[in-house]
Design an enzyme around this catalytic site. Structure first.
Site, short mmCIF file in Angstrom:
data_model
loop_
_atom_site.label_atom_id
_atom_site.label_comp_id
_atom_site.label_asym_id
_atom_site.label_seq_id
_atom_site.Cartn_x
_atom_site.Cartn_y
_atom_site.Cartn_z
N ASP A 188 0.86 -1.18 0.00
CA ASP A 188 0.00 0.00 0.00
C ASP A 188 0.90 1.23 0.00
O ASP A 188 2.13 1.11 -0.05
CB ASP A 188 -0.96 0.00 1.21
CG ASP A 188 -2.32 0.60 0.85
OD1 ASP A 188 -2.32 1.76 0.39
OD2 ASP A 188 -3.35 -0.06 1.00
N HIS A 260 -2.88 3.16 -4.56
CA HIS A 260 -2.29 2.65 -3.31
C HIS A 260 -0.90 2.08 -3.56
O HIS A 260 -0.55 1.02 -3.06
CB HIS A 260 -3.22 1.59 -2.69
CG HIS A 260 -4.47 2.17 -2.09
ND1 HIS A 260 -4.49 2.79 -0.86
CD2 HIS A 260 -5.73 2.23 -2.57
CE1 HIS A 260 -5.72 3.22 -0.60
NE2 HIS A 260 -6.50 2.89 -1.63
N GLU A 323 -9.95 2.90 -5.18
CA GLU A 323 -9.57 4.28 -4.88
C GLU A 323 -8.40 4.78 -5.74
O GLU A 323 -7.32 5.06 -5.21
CB GLU A 323 -9.23 4.39 -3.39
CG GLU A 323 -10.42 4.02 -2.51
CD GLU A 323 -10.11 4.01 -1.02
OE1 GLU A 323 -10.94 4.52 -0.27
OE2 GLU A 323 -9.06 3.48 -0.62
#
Ligand code: ACM
Length: 598
Positions: A188, A260, A323
């Site tokens: 991440d 990420h 995202e």
């Protein structure tokens, strides 16, 4: 005068008076209890079919650790536990099916290889939650198999890193409750945690961050000025994979892309569109820094996946996909060129191009791809599986299109969410997900037809670790909520019953204690029933029986030296006075403090 006016108390008492002594969770398909017991003692032996050595060894090791009995395996003995593999040529069995027969002379577990392991877990729940070498196991016949094939637990090891030892414990705790899929979030923005031999800087650079944001100090940002790092070597990963395999747990590794990814970009700036350098992120929340969808970056990630696929024998690889901010892509000449060349009209389409190219590669290696539900947005292949997290819509859309889906909606399955609205609750990310709400979850959305619902593989809890830095904190967040989830994903829908579950959970509180798990002690519920002006009946209960409750009326936090509650009493309180209560259990473990809201 005595009062019993709280339904919880009545229900728990009535549960006891049923004579029910079995507390198996998740609830099996069928249980028939008979008279009599099997007397367990050091003389008991384990016998097993040749192919069942692994399961026999697991049982032997558990009994040695927890009951100091090593049932040496030998033929021709009178009292025994037998593990017998089902002959699946004769009849088709569910992959996790088992039968248990406990009689006064023997315990026989019959099943598939995985089924025998689950039968052993059920048997362990018929044993005492205390160290004893001799005890009785009730005679019983059990037949069991799960409702769903994906019974998942996720763990974010990027935001905080957890040791090999704890990852193994996590897998053990999952296996106790027949959970079978460990979704391991390995990369991440805040840290890259898996050794990739072709790209050593991923860990040399990407596994370190300068510091970590303190609590929720976003603006102004406050860092702890303490470097943080950690990663798993490929040898450690192999060790964990082997450990999980012996517990019938499949690991689904997650390598996040194209968002990420700031830790990877910190290591190799050429992965981003502008070749600018970035640090591994030290604060929580999203990052605008994403992978550039060029052929070179895609090849880089295919090379990473080669090593990942060689390490993890399971069929699924998780590619993230959630995202993904579009800002960098909108400013990038390279992205414009790719869009023109590939006839892509939208930025979700750019993500789809990236993910679909990666998926082709994964499929060419004989594996399957799963990603967060954003991968549906720009169009997804018929083969991709979807993890529905932004609610259930992603799962519904996937199933309607014939794509497999795993349900993990935030409102029911995010175990980083707070377990109460109490200000004394340890720091959590937000939300409100109490035990009963987890238990109430139904993974198959009502929008689906029976045919479409076949595409719902199961459900999973996600454990994001921005605010969870230690094993103790993780255990606090997952227990007892994972126990509730196990019944959601394993037990037949018709077998679910909240108060029956609460009754069975009582034994599991002791079992968690016995197994060294830092579970959340249920907090006291304070009930004040008005009698006359300033006069009330005070009742205190909690989901855990045999908790000791202490309370104060002067606004101070109660301790074990405060007033002890033993039964409902009459109490006088002025309009500004409040009751504060705490539950303390035998081991000394405490609940959070609750306060009466009159
Ligand atoms: C997610 O929680 N961002 C999948």
């Amino acid at each position: 005068m005595k009062y019993i006016f709280i339904p919880l108390i009545i229900l728990l008492f009535s549960f006891k008076s049923n004579g029910q002594t079995l507390s198996i969770i998740p609830q099996p398909v069928s249980i028939e209890q008979q008279d009599g017991v099997f007397s367990f003692s050091p003389q008991v032996k384990i016998v097993f079919d040749e192919d069942e050595f692994m399961n026999a060894n697991y049982l032997n090791t558990y009994l040695a650790k927890y009951y100091q009995v090593r049932p040496l395996v030998q033929p021709n003995i009178k009292k025994y536990i037998a593990l017998r593999l089902l002959n699946s040529k004769q009849k088709s069995f569910s992959p996790d099916e088992y039968f248990i027969s406990v009689t006064t002379d023997s315990i026989v577990i019959t099943g598939t290889d995985a089924g025998i392991f689950y039968g052993i877990q059920t048997l362990l729940q018929l044993m005492p939650a205390e160290m004893k070498m001799q005890f009785d196991i009730p005679c019983v016949t059990i037949h069991d198999y799960p409702r769903f094939s994906w019974r998942g637990m996720h763990l974010d090891c990027s935001r905080h890193f957890f040791s090999v030892e704890f990852v193994k414990k996590y897998i053990d705790m999952m296996a106790y409750y027949k959970m079978n899929t460990f979704h391991w979030h390995l990369t991440d923005d805040q840290g890259w945690r898996i050794e990739i031999k072709q790209y050593p800087k991923l860990t040399e650079v990407g596994s370190h961050r300068k510091e970590t944001m303190v609590a929720k100090n976003f603006t102004p940002y406050i860092g702890d000025k303490t470097p943080y790092d950690g990663f798993y070597s490929q040898e450690q990963i192999k060790e964990i994979v082997k450990y999980a395999t012996l517990r019938h747990v499949t690991i689904v590794p997650e390598i996040e892309m194209p968002g990420h990814s700031q830790a990877a970009i910190a290591a190799y700036p050429e992965l981003a569109c502008f070749g600018m350098s970035f640090d591994v992120l030290t604060k929580w929340g999203g990052s605008d820094v994403v992978l550039c969808p060029t052929p070179e970056v895609i090849e880089f990630y295919e090379n990473i996946l080669d090593e990942v696929m060689a390490l993890f024998p399971g069929e699924y690889i998780h590619v993230g996909g959630d995202e993904v901010p579009e800002g960098h892509w909108k400013k990038s000449k390279q992205v414009t060129e790719i869009m023109l060349k590939e006839n892509i009209k939208t930025y979700p389409g750019v993500e789809a191009y990236f993910i679909n190219t990666i998926e082709k590669y994964i499929i060419s290696k004989g594996k399957k791809m799963i990603g967060w539900d954003e991968i549906l947005d720009g169009g997804v292949s018929a083969n991709a599986s979807i993890m529905s997290w932004r609610g259930t819509e992603g799962g519904i859309a996937a199933a309607k299109h014939g794509n497999y889906a795993v349900m993990t909606p935030g409102d029911f399955c995010y175990f980083d969410h707070c377990q109460s609205k109490n200000s004394m609750e340890p720091l959590c990310i937000g939300g409100f997900l109490p035990l009963e709400k987890v238990y109430s979850y139904e993974p198959v959305p009502t929008e689906l037809t029976a045919e479409q619902s076949i595409y719902i593989l199961g459900a999973q809890a996600n454990v994001w670790t921005e605010y969870l830095a230690t094993p103790e904190q993780i255990e606090y967040m997952i227990f007892p909520r994972m126990i509730a989830l196990s019944e959601v994903v394993w037990s037949q829908k018709t077998k679910k019953d909240w108060w029956d579950f609460v009754g069975r959970l009582q034994y599991h509180f002791s079992l968690m204690e016995f197994r060294g798990i830092n579970y959340r002690v249920p907090e006291p519920e304070i009930q004040l029933r008005p009698l006359a002006e300033n006069k009330f009946t005070l009742g205190i209960t909690s989901l855990k029986q045999n908790s000791d409750f202490y309370y104060t009326t002067d606004g101070t936090n109660p301790t074990s030296s405060s007033l002890k509650y033993s039964e409902a009493i009459e109490i006088t309180l002025t309009p500004t006075q409040k009751i504060k209560a705490i539950a303390i259990i035998k081991s000394g473990k405490k609940s959070i403090v609750t306060e009466s809201g009159k």
